[in-house]
Design an enzyme around this catalytic site. Structure first.
Site, PDB file in Angstrom:
ATOM      1  N   LYS A  30      44.152  47.695  34.610  1.00  0.00           N
ATOM      2  CA  LYS A  30      42.605  46.550  34.810  1.00  0.00           C
ATOM      3  C   LYS A  30      41.816  47.072  33.956  1.00  0.00           C
ATOM      4  O   LYS A  30      41.490  48.143  33.778  1.00  0.00           O
ATOM      5  CB  LYS A  30      42.430  46.566  36.281  1.00  0.00           C
ATOM      6  CG  LYS A  30      41.255  45.550  36.641  1.00  0.00           C
ATOM      7  CD  LYS A  30      41.222  45.649  38.188  1.00  0.00           C
ATOM      8  CE  LYS A  30      40.358  44.451  38.604  1.00  0.00           C
ATOM      9  NZ  LYS A  30      40.071  44.272  40.129  1.00  0.00           N
ATOM     10  N   SER A  61      39.499  39.718  42.354  1.00  0.00           N
ATOM     11  CA  SER A  61      39.142  40.071  40.647  1.00  0.00           C
ATOM     12  C   SER A  61      40.196  40.399  40.042  1.00  0.00           C
ATOM     13  O   SER A  61      40.293  40.248  38.727  1.00  0.00           O
ATOM     14  CB  SER A  61      38.075  40.952  40.552  1.00  0.00           C
ATOM     15  OG  SER A  61      38.590  42.299  40.921  1.00  0.00           O
ATOM     16  N   SER A  97      40.752  42.613  46.141  1.00  0.00           N
ATOM     17  CA  SER A  97      41.179  42.285  44.663  1.00  0.00           C
ATOM     18  C   SER A  97      42.251  42.608  44.133  1.00  0.00           C
ATOM     19  O   SER A  97      42.937  42.356  43.216  1.00  0.00           O
ATOM     20  CB  SER A  97      40.242  42.711  43.613  1.00  0.00           C
ATOM     21  OG  SER A  97      38.705  41.783  43.862  1.00  0.00           O
TER      22      SER A  97
HETATM   23  N1  GLN Z   1      36.595  38.735  45.934  1.00  0.00           N
HETATM   24  C1  GLN Z   1      35.637  40.038  46.560  1.00  0.00           C
HETATM   25  C2  GLN Z   1      34.603  40.019  46.088  1.00  0.00           C
HETATM   26  O1  GLN Z   1      34.038  39.157  45.076  1.00  0.00           O
HETATM   27  C3  GLN Z   1      36.392  41.224  46.180  1.00  0.00           C
HETATM   28  C4  GLN Z   1      36.281  41.847  44.878  1.00  0.00           C
HETATM   29  C5  GLN Z   1      37.090  43.159  44.788  1.00  0.00           C
HETATM   30  O2  GLN Z   1      37.750  43.646  45.566  1.00  0.00           O
HETATM   31  N2  GLN Z   1      36.681  43.751  43.559  1.00  0.00           N
HETATM   32  O3  GLN Z   1      33.587  40.868  46.213  1.00  0.00           O
END
Ligand code: GLN
Length: 503
Positions: free
Chosen positions: A80, A155, A179
């Site tokens: 990532k 994400s 995420s």
């Molecule tokens: N969807 C969640 C957010 O927008 C989780 C993001 C993540 O785990 N990086 O904060």
């Protein structure tokens, strides 16, 4: 020869170890797959063909020379784009870091390289890991291989789609609120968020330091365990790293034993608000675990009702502080304000942040700055921290009656690109089942539970365990996976439509 792109990491490790294939052949096959499908899927922000092949050749040479190598040596991986990689661009999906090439490797990346795993490239993500769909990436979204019109989760949608579309057997994700797990759920793949502090955060560009955790993405539970073992373990460079032995994750995945285990169904994370097909696959999966010898109990975690609200105060607060370092002076983008002769540092900073950050990032910086401002600090950030404690207490109580807790990973299957982009609250609600684990620092894993009847798309099954009992995730995950794949007659991704291949 078998299609190397479809092989799991464990299968590749066996083939490589036996000398049946070279790492160059495997790496080449995956890079060719990327050339064929990534125009449509857009899993990658950057592909490092030369670097990956050079690393593969190095492993092949060492193997031929008779050196003793790591079990995963020669198995390629995608990372990532939030992890610092020396010599490889690291953008975090943001314009503000466009062109930045870190001078150092994240500890996790150092460990991948030490194990001899070629790094194929850097995967797409929502900007600074804020989002559930990759639509907040400054470089355009990734697409779900099951249906290119749909989101691959976020994400880490680049890391989920890269393994779901057979461009890599393994990928690294990060999970601040879900995420790794939610992208796994909506793409029919497996993902684990380890215990907070179980995997070093050194070199992980911080979103919310008290919540962020890197972990494995794969197509099987065993593959995640194998990768988990490579990246986990104490790191003196991360002050929050846990100085304790890595839980026996690989052994647990191989034994796949749940007999006598108490499985707790979290009342607050089922039923209302969950898509019928997602709930149905979840209920069936629980029955499979009972058939495998587990005992089911129901638990209640009443404070989870406030988890989302607490998370969306704590995360923006920490993010507003962490992102203050993007000040146009140190890294990446620098924008001169229009029509100002000798702009001040503040003016350059404002123009740069205005141009370099996207809407979601700005929204959260504003929210976090407000929540931390004097006069509001106690009411918002302070209250959220208290809720965080209540959630940890709920988990502690639940783990007195259950060895693991289970729920659907996400309330729905993959939604359509564009559907929630203009409605931040709707986007945030995706994380309802994943966020509590981050707030409490405990580990969680998502694996496919089947296809929802309404749309034929994959649904996810989440397993949660107490801190540093990550091995239990793999016991449950592997036991369930074995029964489900037997029922389906093969891996779930065999049922995904073939991607149109560009030549
Ligand atoms: N969807 C969640 C957010 O927008 C989780 C993001 C993540 O785990 N990086 O904060």
């Amino acid at each position: 020869m078998t299609d190397l792109t479809r092989a799991t990491a464990a299968e590749l490790a066996d083939l490589l170890g036996a000398g049946s294939v070279s790492s160059r052949e495997v790496t080449r096959a995956l890079l060719d797959r990327t050339a064929a499908v990534d125009g449509a899927v857009h899993s990658y922000l950057h592909v490092d063909e030369d670097g990956a092949l050079a690393a593969a050749d190095d492993v092949d040479r060492r193997r031929t020379a008779g050196e003793s190598l790591h079990a995963l040596a020669g198995v390629p991986i995608a990372v990532k784009d939030v992890m610092a990689t020396r010599g490889l661009p690291t953008t975090c999906g943001s314009k503000i870091l466009e062109g930045w090439v870190p001078p150092y490797d994240a500890t996790l990346v150092t460990r991948l390289r030490a194990a001899g795993m070629p790094i194929l490239g850097k995967t797409n993500m929502d900007e600074f890991a804020m989002g559930s769909s990759t639509e907040h990436s400054a470089y355009g979204p990734s697409h779900n291989p099951w249906d290119l019109e749909r989101i691959p989760g976020g994400s880490g949608g680049g890391s989920s789609s890269v393994v779901a579309s057979f461009q890599a057997p393994l990928a690294i994700g990060t999970d601040t609120g879900g995420s790794i797990r939610q992208p796994a759920a909506v793409t029919g793949t497996v993902g684990t968020k380890p215990t907070y502090g179980g995997v070093s955060r050194y070199g992980l560009v911080a979103l919310a330091s008290s919540l962020d955790q890197a972990g494995p993405c794969s197509r099987t539970v065993l593959d995640s365990a194998l990768l988990h073992e490579v990246i986990a373990g104490h790191d003196p460079l991360d002050s929050t790293s846990v100085d304790a032995p890595v839980p026996p994750v690989v052994e647990a995945a191989r034994r796949a034993d749940v007999s006598g285990m108490r499985i707790g169904i979290v009342r607050e994370l089922t039923g209302e608000g969950f898509q019928a097909g997602v709930q149905a696959r979840f209920d069936e999966a629980v029955q499979h675990l009972v058939d495998a010898g587990a005992e089911v109990v129901e638990v209640s975690c009443p404070s989870f009702t406030y988890a989302l609200a607490a998370y969306y105060l704590i995360l923006p607060s920490e993010a507003s502080s962490n992102l203050a370092k993007f000040d146009a002076m140190r890294y990446g983008l620098r924008v001169q304000p229009d029509g100002v002769d000798a702009p001040s540092a503040e003016q350059v900073m404002a123009a740069t942040r205005d141009a370099g950050f996207g809407d979601e990032v700005k929204r959260r910086i504003i929210l976090g700055t407000y929540a931390l401002s004097s006069g509001y600090y106690d009411a918002y950030y302070g209250s959220a921290q208290k809720v965080r404690r209540l959630i940890a207490n709920d988990f502690a109580a639940a783990f007195e009656t259950a060895d693991v807790l289970v729920s659907p990973t996400a309330p729905t299957t993959a939604f359509r690109l564009g559907d929630k982009l203009d409605d931040p609250m709707a986007m945030y609600l995706n994380d309802i089942a994943t966020i509590p684990a981050n707030l409490a620092g405990i580990p969680g894993l998502s694996l496919p539970s089947g296809l929802a009847d309404e749309d034929g798309l994959p649904a996810g099954f989440q397993v949660l365990a107490p801190a540093m009992a990550d091995d239990r995730l793999y016991s449950v995950g592997a036991a369930l996976e074995a029964r489900l794949t037997a029922a389906w007659g093969g891996p779930i991704l065999d049922r995904a439509p073939e991607l149109e291949v560009a030549r």
